[in-house]
Scaffold this motif. Structure first.
Motif, PDB file in Angstrom:
ATOM      1  N   VAL A  64      51.434  20.550  61.319  1.00 43.31           N
ATOM      2  CA  VAL A  64      51.290  19.752  62.336  1.00 43.31           C
ATOM      3  C   VAL A  64      49.646  19.404  62.241  1.00 43.31           C
ATOM      4  N   ASN A  65      49.471  18.001  62.253  1.00 43.12           N
ATOM      5  CA  ASN A  65      48.214  17.698  62.318  1.00 43.12           C
ATOM      6  C   ASN A  65      47.935  16.948  63.700  1.00 43.12           C
ATOM      7  N   CYS A  66      46.529  17.291  64.104  1.00 44.02           N
ATOM      8  CA  CYS A  66      46.222  17.026  65.280  1.00 44.02           C
ATOM      9  C   CYS A  66      44.607  16.440  65.449  1.00 44.02           C
ATOM     10  N   VAL A  67      44.436  15.067  65.794  1.00 42.90           N
ATOM     11  CA  VAL A  67      43.043  14.727  65.976  1.00 42.90           C
ATOM     12  C   VAL A  67      42.669  15.019  67.522  1.00 42.90           C
ATOM     13  N   PRO A  68      41.731  16.029  67.512  1.00 42.02           N
ATOM     14  CA  PRO A  68      41.376  16.285  68.905  1.00 42.02           C
ATOM     15  C   PRO A  68      40.267  15.484  69.653  1.00 42.02           C
ATOM     16  N   LEU A  69      40.914  14.366  70.536  1.00 41.02           N
ATOM     17  CA  LEU A  69      39.997  13.585  70.959  1.00 41.02           C
ATOM     18  C   LEU A  69      39.507  13.655  72.176  1.00 41.02           C
ATOM     19  N   GLN A  71      44.979  16.973  76.790  1.00 40.63           N
ATOM     20  CA  GLN A  71      45.439  16.927  75.654  1.00 40.63           C
ATOM     21  C   GLN A  71      45.944  18.199  75.292  1.00 40.63           C
ATOM     22  N   GLU A  72      45.239  19.440  75.823  1.00 43.47           N
ATOM     23  CA  GLU A  72      45.585  20.840  75.681  1.00 43.47           C
ATOM     24  C   GLU A  72      45.809  21.257  74.368  1.00 43.47           C
ATOM     25  N   ILE A  73      44.649  21.191  73.385  1.00 42.69           N
ATOM     26  CA  ILE A  73      44.886  21.691  72.010  1.00 42.69           C
ATOM     27  C   ILE A  73      45.507  23.016  71.823  1.00 42.69           C
ATOM     28  N   VAL A 126      49.021  24.651  62.130  1.00 45.59           N
ATOM     29  CA  VAL A 126      48.445  23.647  62.967  1.00 45.59           C
ATOM     30  C   VAL A 126      47.173  23.509  62.526  1.00 45.59           C
ATOM     31  N   ARG A 127      46.864  21.851  62.167  1.00 42.73           N
ATOM     32  CA  ARG A 127      45.482  21.801  61.724  1.00 42.73           C
ATOM     33  C   ARG A 127      44.875  20.469  62.688  1.00 42.73           C
ATOM     34  N   PHE A 128      43.575  21.046  62.825  1.00 47.16           N
ATOM     35  CA  PHE A 128      42.789  20.092  63.575  1.00 47.16           C
ATOM     36  C   PHE A 128      42.070  19.248  62.629  1.00 47.16           C
ATOM     37  N   ARG A 169      34.639  10.136  69.860  1.00 42.45           N
ATOM     38  CA  ARG A 169      33.988  11.354  69.696  1.00 42.45           C
ATOM     39  C   ARG A 169      34.783  12.292  69.903  1.00 42.45           C
ATOM     40  N   CYS A 170      35.274  12.781  68.483  1.00 41.39           N
ATOM     41  CA  CYS A 170      36.486  13.890  68.581  1.00 41.39           C
ATOM     42  C   CYS A 170      35.685  15.296  68.896  1.00 41.39           C
ATOM     43  N   LEU A 171      36.524  16.249  69.345  1.00 40.04           N
ATOM     44  CA  LEU A 171      35.915  17.859  69.496  1.00 40.04           C
ATOM     45  C   LEU A 171      35.508  18.174  67.880  1.00 40.04           C
ATOM     46  N   THR A 172      34.449  19.090  67.929  1.00 40.66           N
ATOM     47  CA  THR A 172      34.150  19.437  66.578  1.00 40.66           C
ATOM     48  C   THR A 172      34.765  20.649  66.212  1.00 40.66           C
ATOM     49  N   GLN A 173      34.790  20.916  64.847  1.00 41.01           N
ATOM     50  CA  GLN A 173      35.477  22.261  64.482  1.00 41.01           C
ATOM     51  C   GLN A 173      34.792  23.521  65.351  1.00 41.01           C
ATOM     52  N   ASP A 174      33.541  23.479  65.530  1.00 43.42           N
ATOM     53  CA  ASP A 174      32.929  24.776  66.061  1.00 43.42           C
ATOM     54  C   ASP A 174      33.204  24.753  67.556  1.00 43.42           C
ATOM     55  N   GLU A 175      33.555  23.658  68.177  1.00 41.17           N
ATOM     56  CA  GLU A 175      34.028  23.565  69.567  1.00 41.17           C
ATOM     57  C   GLU A 175      35.534  24.220  69.760  1.00 41.17           C
TER      58      GLU A 175
END
Length: 324
Positions: free
Chosen positions: A156-161, A166-168, A182-184, A197-203
């Protein structure tokens, strides 16, 4: 296929259509777009011919994309054709999941070995906000149907906006009880995606670590590309990240793309590659096609510069035209 920077190109993403049954805010305008004429889209026979030559050159894995690939008629027939190519090891699919319940069975029978479902939220209201369609239930039914095939890899691919609601973490929870990865995925600054501006991997890692505890790195290979995976304790699946801008992986890039109109695109940012449709329809021999493909690979750019504001994107194609 080894490019001029020593990268082994063994993976191609093939868009079979620019049409889609959703209107995601970072991809398409609400009223839709001017679509390619059917005559300008590669036939299944043309795609199969291109793949045969690419496999001869070293490609081993194909992912079918769109638009939404399941809106193209008889996609299973293309899968059957590709499955007959000796040396092609894997055929997978990226879909928004709306039609997956209906088509997953025939696709598995035809030879699909994995499915990626693009899904940005489990909230029906936020889903409607992002996609401009009220079809979350159909997507979830498609995922449930795909889980009935234990030999099929399901991601499942999610673009964290960063959209409220959105509740990732709820998406990440899909990997707790199910064999789902599950991939961001970081937003690529192309077309309408440049507005967000998406949430970053670190966030995201910080959020998930607070929720689940230690995120253990996964050593085994779980896909064709650059995703890095982690597994909290007691998870059946895993959590992955594809962060092409903030965690640049161009030095490990192993892919090229084929648009639905037959352009072999060697880098997501730049207009580099070859118009294979023109060559095909002008009567080019297999040897001539192979030579042009080889030249295109050698000319593959070293890296993208999406993070450099001084270097603007040079390809005017939108993501639905390139292929997801």
């Amino acid at each position: 296929m080894i490019d001029s920077y020593g990268r082994n190109i063994d993976y191609i993403r093939i868009s079979v259509t620019d049409r889609c049954n959703l209107r995601c805010i970072y991809c398409m305008p609400e009223d839709g777009v001017a679509l390619a004429d059917h005559r300008d889209v590669l036939s299944y026979e043309e795609i199969e011919k291109i793949c045969r030559i690419l496999v001869r050159l070293g490609v081993k894995k194909v992912k079918l994309t769109g638009g939404e690939p399941l809106v193209r008629k008889d996609l299973k027939e293309l899968v059957k054709q590709l499955k007959r190519i000796e040396g092609l090891e894997e055929i997978t699919l990226t879909s928004n999941g709306v039609l997956l319940k209906e088509f997953i069975g025939p696709l598995v029978q035809a030879g699909i070995s994995g499915v990626n479902v693009s899904l940005d939220t489990l909230s029906s209201g936020v889903f409607r906000e992002i996609t401009r369609r009220d079809v979350l239930e159909q997507v979830m039914e498609g995922i449930e149907e795909a889980l009935k095939y234990p030999d099929i890899s399901l991601k499942v691919n999610c673009v964290p906006l960063g959209i409220p609601g959105q509740e990732i973490q709820k998406l990440a929870d899909l990997a707790r009880e199910n064999r789902i990865h599950v991939r961001f995925i970081e937003m690529m600054p192309i077309g309408y995606g440049k507005q967000y501006r998406c949430l970053t991997q670190d966030e995201i890692m910080k959020q998930l670590t607070e929720a689940y505890g230690i995120m253990y790195p996964v050593c085994e290979t779980l896909g064709n590309g650059p995703a890095c995976y982690y597994k909290p304790e007691k998870f059946r699946g895993s959590i992955g990240f594809i962060s092409a801008v903030s965690h640049k992986f161009c030095s490990e890039c192993n892919r090229v793309r084929l648009t639905s109109q037959g352009f072999l695109k060697t880098c997501l940012q730049y207009d580099t590659g070859r118009d294979l449709r023109r060559l095909l329809r002008a009567g080019a021999t297999d040897e001539e096609l192979q030579e042009e493909m080889s030249k295109a690979i050698l000319e593959k750019p070293r890296e993208h510069h999406f993070a450099d504001p001084k270097i603007q994107e040079e390809d005017g194609r939108m993501m639905w035209q390139i292929g997801g």
